[in-house]
Scaffold this active site. Structure first.
Site, PDB file in Angstrom:
ATOM      1  CB  ILE A 149      -0.967  -0.026   1.192  1.00  0.00           C
ATOM      2  CG1 ILE A 149      -1.977  -1.174   1.016  1.00  0.00           C
ATOM      3  CG2 ILE A 149      -1.696   1.305   1.329  1.00  0.00           C
ATOM      4  CD1 ILE A 149      -2.874  -1.409   2.210  1.00  0.00           C
ATOM      5  CB  SER A 168      10.127   0.671   6.306  1.00  0.00           C
ATOM      6  OG  SER A 168      11.356   0.624   5.620  1.00  0.00           O
ATOM      7  NE  ARG A 226      -6.231  -2.782  10.945  1.00  0.00           N
ATOM      8  CZ  ARG A 226      -6.423  -2.926   9.636  1.00  0.00           C
ATOM      9  NH1 ARG A 226      -6.464  -1.839   8.860  1.00  0.00           N
ATOM     10  NH2 ARG A 226      -6.565  -4.122   9.097  1.00  0.00           N
ATOM     11  CD  GLU A 255     -11.870   2.093  12.993  1.00  0.00           C
ATOM     12  OE1 GLU A 255     -12.384   1.020  12.598  1.00  0.00           O
ATOM     13  OE2 GLU A 255     -10.912   2.623  12.412  1.00  0.00           O
ATOM     14  CG  HIS A 273     -11.738   1.190   8.932  1.00  0.00           C
ATOM     15  ND1 HIS A 273     -11.278   0.544  10.054  1.00  0.00           N
ATOM     16  CD2 HIS A 273     -10.958   0.725   7.911  1.00  0.00           C
ATOM     17  CE1 HIS A 273     -10.284  -0.269   9.741  1.00  0.00           C
ATOM     18  NE2 HIS A 273     -10.081  -0.172   8.428  1.00  0.00           N
TER      19      HIS A 273
END
Length: 307
Positions: A149, A168, A226, A255, A273
């Site tokens: 992604i 990363s 997230r 959520e 989301h």
């Protein structure tokens, strides 16, 4: 199936398997597991409810957990490994949609798309022009997590002539993007910070006060990963105090609960989301879940094995 998902997926599972819907038994889970545990061999979960250690231990004949998402943070992978339970997810098929939304959120925040929409709908245009927004093209973009992604987001941002840098666990081969081993340094050297990494113990609250302050009052935070990637109270404080320029959020820590302080902020765009929620992608994800389950029970190789 752990909770309601895409209707097509439910229908196809009912056609091919003996589908048990856990949410219909939520008031008495101990009794449910006592009555059904012996013949449940597969669990289908998603970002809301996967398969934790308690569920796995309650299902002695469980053979496979098929996740209707690419994320694995709702599955106890260590417990699955310990018990020899296979795990699959749905990578690749949702990459484009999530990357599209990341760019869409950045554009919406900088170009004030939602505020402009309300300006027109409320009739205020009659009284005068809206005012100026901020250009997206050419802005420096920092990406947290250069996986499938993250790479797709980078490709899209490059089309807008945005310089790309990333953070990363390690430097990626075969890329010319600037690498930062420290996320604070990445935030300090970009205008738009996009969170696209997997949620793990190491990445929980990876965007904390230090990162937010490094991004600064001209910076924009986009989160399509997230909710727990971001220290939400610190984010809210920074936005209210003007220490952060804006945010585009698809995910939240608790959520569907969202901090009400964000509702009145015009420099914040909120979506529920929906990163992968298109008809095309949800169907492709559902087909992949079904194909993995059928492959497993036929003794064939899994299409997208995690374990």
């Amino acid at each position: 199936m752990t909770c309601p998902m895409f209707a097509y997926l439910e229908q196809e599972l009912e056609t091919r398997f003996n589908l048990i819907k856990l949410w219909n038994h939520s008031t008495s889970k101990p009794e449910f597991f006592k009555n059904h545990s012996s013949f449940i061999k597969a669990v289908v979960g998603n970002t809301k409810l996967g398969a934790d250690a308690e569920m796995i231990d309650s299902l002695p004949n469980l053979e496979i957990v098929a996740s209707y998402t690419v994320g694995l943070d709702r599955i106890d992978l260590d417990k699955c490994k310990e018990k020899g339970i296979k795990v699959t997810n749905t990578p690749d098929v949702l990459t484009d949609d999530v990357a599209d939304l990341a760019i869409g959120l950045a554009l919406a925040v900088l170009r004030k798309v939602c505020v402009c929409d309300q300006f027109v709908r409320s009739g205020n245009w009659i009284s005068g022009d809206f005012g100026l927004a901020t250009k997206f093209s050419g802005k420096s973009v920092g990406i947290v997590g250069l996986g499938r992604i993250g790479s797709a987001i980078a490709k899209r941002a490059e089309a807008f002539d945005c310089p790309i840098s990333y953070h990363s666990r390690s430097k990626k081969p075969n890329t010319n993007y600037k690498y930062y081993s420290n996320i604070v340094d990445l935030a300090a050297n970009c205008r738009i910070l996009i969170v696209a990494c997997a949620l793990t113990e190491e990445t929980h609250h990876i965007v904390n006060r230090k990162v937010i302050d490094a991004l600064g009052p001209n910076g924009i935070l986009i989160n399509i990963g997230r909710g727990a990637h971001v220290d939400e109270p610190e984010l809210v404080s920074a936005l209210l105090e003007g220490r952060l320029g804006g945010a585009g959020l698809d995910v939240f820590e608790n959520e569907p609960e969202v901090p009400e302080q964000l509702f009145a902020l015009e420099n914040v765009v909120l979506v529920p989301h929906v990163g992968s929620d298109t008809e095309e992608t949800c169907k492709a994800m559902a087909d992949l879940v079904i194909s993995n389950l059928e492959a497993h029970f036929k003794g064939e190789p899994l299409l997208t094995p995690v374990i």
